[in-house]
Design a protein around this motif. Sequence first.
Motif, PDB file in Angstrom:
ATOM      1  N   ARG A 152     -16.345  -2.858   5.474  1.00 42.98           N
ATOM      2  CA  ARG A 152     -15.650  -3.860   4.669  1.00 42.98           C
ATOM      3  C   ARG A 152     -14.639  -3.108   3.820  1.00 42.98           C
ATOM      4  NH1 ARG A 152     -18.183  -8.204   0.361  1.00 42.98           N
ATOM      5  NH2 ARG A 152     -16.250  -9.394   0.099  1.00 42.98           N
ATOM      6  N   PHE A 153     -13.389  -3.474   3.969  1.00 43.78           N
ATOM      7  CA  PHE A 153     -12.297  -2.824   3.237  1.00 43.78           C
ATOM      8  C   PHE A 153     -11.748  -3.799   2.220  1.00 43.78           C
ATOM      9  CE2 PHE A 153      -7.609  -2.129   3.055  1.00 43.78           C
ATOM     10  CZ  PHE A 153      -7.633  -0.951   2.323  1.00 43.78           C
ATOM     11  N   LYS A 154     -11.736  -3.380   0.960  1.00 44.54           N
ATOM     12  CA  LYS A 154     -11.175  -4.193  -0.116  1.00 44.54           C
ATOM     13  C   LYS A 154     -10.153  -3.341  -0.860  1.00 44.54           C
ATOM     14  CE  LYS A 154     -14.013  -6.666  -2.612  1.00 44.54           C
ATOM     15  NZ  LYS A 154     -15.164  -7.077  -3.441  1.00 44.54           N
ATOM     16  N   ALA A 155      -9.022  -3.952  -1.189  1.00 40.66           N
ATOM     17  CA  ALA A 155      -7.984  -3.241  -1.936  1.00 40.66           C
ATOM     18  C   ALA A 155      -7.033  -4.255  -2.546  1.00 40.66           C
ATOM     19  CB  ALA A 155      -7.221  -2.282  -1.036  1.00 40.66           C
ATOM     20  N   LYS A 156      -6.259  -3.778  -3.496  1.00 34.61           N
ATOM     21  CA  LYS A 156      -5.195  -4.577  -4.093  1.00 34.61           C
ATOM     22  C   LYS A 156      -3.894  -3.808  -3.914  1.00 34.61           C
ATOM     23  CE  LYS A 156      -3.675  -6.881  -8.269  1.00 34.61           C
ATOM     24  NZ  LYS A 156      -3.943  -7.167  -9.679  1.00 34.61           N
ATOM     25  N   VAL A 157      -2.900  -4.471  -3.354  1.00 35.28           N
ATOM     26  CA  VAL A 157      -1.585  -3.876  -3.153  1.00 35.28           C
ATOM     27  C   VAL A 157      -0.633  -4.577  -4.121  1.00 35.28           C
ATOM     28  CG1 VAL A 157       0.254  -3.412  -1.504  1.00 35.28           C
ATOM     29  CG2 VAL A 157      -2.115  -3.495  -0.724  1.00 35.28           C
ATOM     30  N   SER A 158       0.011  -3.783  -4.990  1.00 28.96           N
ATOM     31  CA  SER A 158       0.891  -4.348  -6.012  1.00 28.96           C
ATOM     32  C   SER A 158       2.256  -3.688  -5.963  1.00 28.96           C
ATOM     33  CB  SER A 158       0.303  -4.118  -7.407  1.00 28.96           C
ATOM     34  OG  SER A 158      -0.985  -4.652  -7.493  1.00 28.96           O
ATOM     35  N   SER A 159       3.242  -4.439  -6.373  1.00 25.52           N
ATOM     36  CA  SER A 159       4.589  -3.910  -6.495  1.00 25.52           C
ATOM     37  C   SER A 159       4.649  -2.964  -7.690  1.00 25.52           C
ATOM     38  CB  SER A 159       5.577  -5.054  -6.696  1.00 25.52           C
ATOM     39  OG  SER A 159       6.823  -4.566  -7.109  1.00 25.52           O
ATOM     40  N   VAL A 160       5.440  -1.911  -7.584  1.00 18.50           N
ATOM     41  CA  VAL A 160       5.612  -0.995  -8.717  1.00 18.50           C
ATOM     42  C   VAL A 160       6.755  -1.434  -9.616  1.00 18.50           C
ATOM     43  CG1 VAL A 160       4.629   0.983  -7.509  1.00 18.50           C
ATOM     44  CG2 VAL A 160       7.070   0.578  -7.359  1.00 18.50           C
ATOM     45  N   GLU A 161       7.466  -2.478  -9.230  1.00 26.19           N
ATOM     46  CA  GLU A 161       8.561  -3.006 -10.037  1.00 26.19           C
ATOM     47  C   GLU A 161       8.000  -3.815 -11.201  1.00 26.19           C
ATOM     48  OE1 GLU A 161      11.908  -2.822  -9.938  1.00 26.19           O
ATOM     49  OE2 GLU A 161      11.822  -1.384  -8.303  1.00 26.19           O
ATOM     50  N   PRO A 162       8.207  -3.385 -12.451  1.00 28.22           N
ATOM     51  CA  PRO A 162       7.635  -4.119 -13.581  1.00 28.22           C
ATOM     52  C   PRO A 162       8.303  -5.476 -13.828  1.00 28.22           C
ATOM     53  CG  PRO A 162       8.999  -2.321 -14.369  1.00 28.22           C
ATOM     54  CD  PRO A 162       8.938  -2.193 -12.871  1.00 28.22           C
ATOM     55  N   PHE A 163       9.542  -5.636 -13.407  1.00 27.43           N
ATOM     56  CA  PHE A 163      10.253  -6.885 -13.666  1.00 27.43           C
ATOM     57  C   PHE A 163      10.148  -7.876 -12.524  1.00 27.43           C
ATOM     58  CE2 PHE A 163      12.482  -3.533 -16.057  1.00 27.43           C
ATOM     59  CZ  PHE A 163      12.165  -3.974 -17.330  1.00 27.43           C
ATOM     60  N   ARG A 164       9.580  -7.439 -11.399  1.00 26.34           N
ATOM     61  CA  ARG A 164       9.378  -8.324 -10.259  1.00 26.34           C
ATOM     62  C   ARG A 164       7.956  -8.142  -9.739  1.00 26.34           C
ATOM     63  NH1 ARG A 164      14.651  -6.070  -8.480  1.00 26.34           N
ATOM     64  NH2 ARG A 164      13.438  -4.802  -7.067  1.00 26.34           N
ATOM     65  N   PRO A 165       6.972  -8.600 -10.506  1.00 31.34           N
ATOM     66  CA  PRO A 165       5.584  -8.358 -10.093  1.00 31.34           C
ATOM     67  C   PRO A 165       5.204  -9.173  -8.857  1.00 31.34           C
ATOM     68  CG  PRO A 165       5.639  -9.802 -11.997  1.00 31.34           C
ATOM     69  CD  PRO A 165       7.056  -9.362 -11.747  1.00 31.34           C
ATOM     70  N   ALA A 166       4.461  -8.533  -7.981  1.00 28.14           N
ATOM     71  CA  ALA A 166       3.892  -9.193  -6.808  1.00 28.14           C
ATOM     72  C   ALA A 166       2.665  -8.394  -6.408  1.00 28.14           C
ATOM     73  CB  ALA A 166       4.894  -9.233  -5.663  1.00 28.14           C
ATOM     74  N   SER A 167       1.635  -9.060  -5.944  1.00 31.00           N
ATOM     75  CA  SER A 167       0.441  -8.353  -5.503  1.00 31.00           C
ATOM     76  C   SER A 167      -0.239  -9.127  -4.396  1.00 31.00           C
ATOM     77  CB  SER A 167      -0.522  -8.125  -6.668  1.00 31.00           C
ATOM     78  OG  SER A 167      -1.021  -9.349  -7.144  1.00 31.00           O
ATOM     79  N   ASN A 168      -1.110  -8.426  -3.691  1.00 26.39           N
ATOM     80  CA  ASN A 168      -1.834  -8.996  -2.573  1.00 26.39           C
ATOM     81  C   ASN A 168      -3.224  -8.368  -2.555  1.00 26.39           C
ATOM     82  OD1 ASN A 168      -2.426 -10.371  -0.253  1.00 26.39           O
ATOM     83  ND2 ASN A 168      -1.162  -9.112   1.087  1.00 26.39           N
ATOM     84  N   SER A 169      -4.247  -9.185  -2.463  1.00 25.47           N
ATOM     85  CA  SER A 169      -5.613  -8.677  -2.361  1.00 25.47           C
ATOM     86  C   SER A 169      -6.044  -8.710  -0.902  1.00 25.47           C
ATOM     87  CB  SER A 169      -6.571  -9.518  -3.196  1.00 25.47           C
ATOM     88  OG  SER A 169      -6.269  -9.372  -4.561  1.00 25.47           O
ATOM     89  N   ILE A 170      -6.715  -7.636  -0.489  1.00 25.10           N
ATOM     90  CA  ILE A 170      -7.187  -7.512   0.894  1.00 25.10           C
ATOM     91  C   ILE A 170      -8.704  -7.434   0.858  1.00 25.10           C
ATOM     92  CG2 ILE A 170      -7.199  -6.053   2.947  1.00 25.10           C
ATOM     93  CD1 ILE A 170      -4.467  -4.978   1.995  1.00 25.10           C
ATOM     94  N   ASP A 171      -9.349  -8.176   1.724  1.00 24.97           N
ATOM     95  CA  ASP A 171     -10.805  -8.141   1.864  1.00 24.97           C
ATOM     96  C   ASP A 171     -11.119  -8.474   3.317  1.00 24.97           C
ATOM     97  OD1 ASP A 171     -13.535  -8.156   1.602  1.00 24.97           O
ATOM     98  OD2 ASP A 171     -13.596  -9.726   0.066  1.00 24.97           O
ATOM     99  N   ILE A 172     -11.333  -7.440   4.144  1.00 26.94           N
ATOM    100  CA  ILE A 172     -11.559  -7.655   5.571  1.00 26.94           C
ATOM    101  C   ILE A 172     -12.756  -6.842   6.063  1.00 26.94           C
ATOM    102  CG2 ILE A 172      -9.137  -8.156   6.070  1.00 26.94           C
ATOM    103  CD1 ILE A 172      -8.953  -5.304   7.245  1.00 26.94           C
ATOM    104  N   PHE A 173     -13.309  -7.257   7.179  1.00 25.15           N
ATOM    105  CA  PHE A 173     -14.360  -6.533   7.872  1.00 25.15           C
ATOM    106  C   PHE A 173     -13.776  -6.020   9.189  1.00 25.15           C
ATOM    107  CE2 PHE A 173     -16.797  -9.236   5.111  1.00 25.15           C
ATOM    108  CZ  PHE A 173     -17.932  -8.492   4.801  1.00 25.15           C
TER     109      PHE A 173
END
Length: 163
Positions: free
Chosen positions: A138-159
């Motif tokens: 099971r892989f879990k992670a959070k991928v986020s933008s490094v741009e402070p003025f344009r925040p975006a993120s994605n959470s991953i949770d897969i088997f």
Amino acid sequence: MRRINGYTLIEVLIYTAIFVVFVGGMMLLAISMLTASQRADTQVEVADNSRFMIQKLQRVLQGASAINSPAVGASAASLSLNTATASWNPFVIDVVSGSLRFKKGSAAPIPITNSMVAVSSISFRNYSFSANTRNTIRFKAKVSSVEPFRPASNSIDIFISIQ
């Protein structure tokens, strides 16, 4: 009485005010469109990096012959496994400075994500549902933008299962 052709000062001021309001509105619309476009680009970058990470992890795990760590039932911030290619063993997946990396044997680690995103809250959990089943991660992670003025993120949770 002599008639003078032209505009009065009041008329010029009114026309100028209308023009300034119109141009100002158009500039605000253009800035708004550019900002929305940049925000969309950031979201696409995060989504692309997330998708690429998942595809690479699936390919590596499906070709793995054994999982070294974490142990069955345990979680860790890195994953070590053996593959059919002996020179790649151990194949280690980890995160350093916000970048997901693959390390094949004694070779230098290869970053999988680019510098526009940061990977955090990573977790690999090793499941073995029974003695007859192969290991599943099971892989879990959070991928986020490094741009402070344009925040975006994605959470991953897969088997992902070893084939």
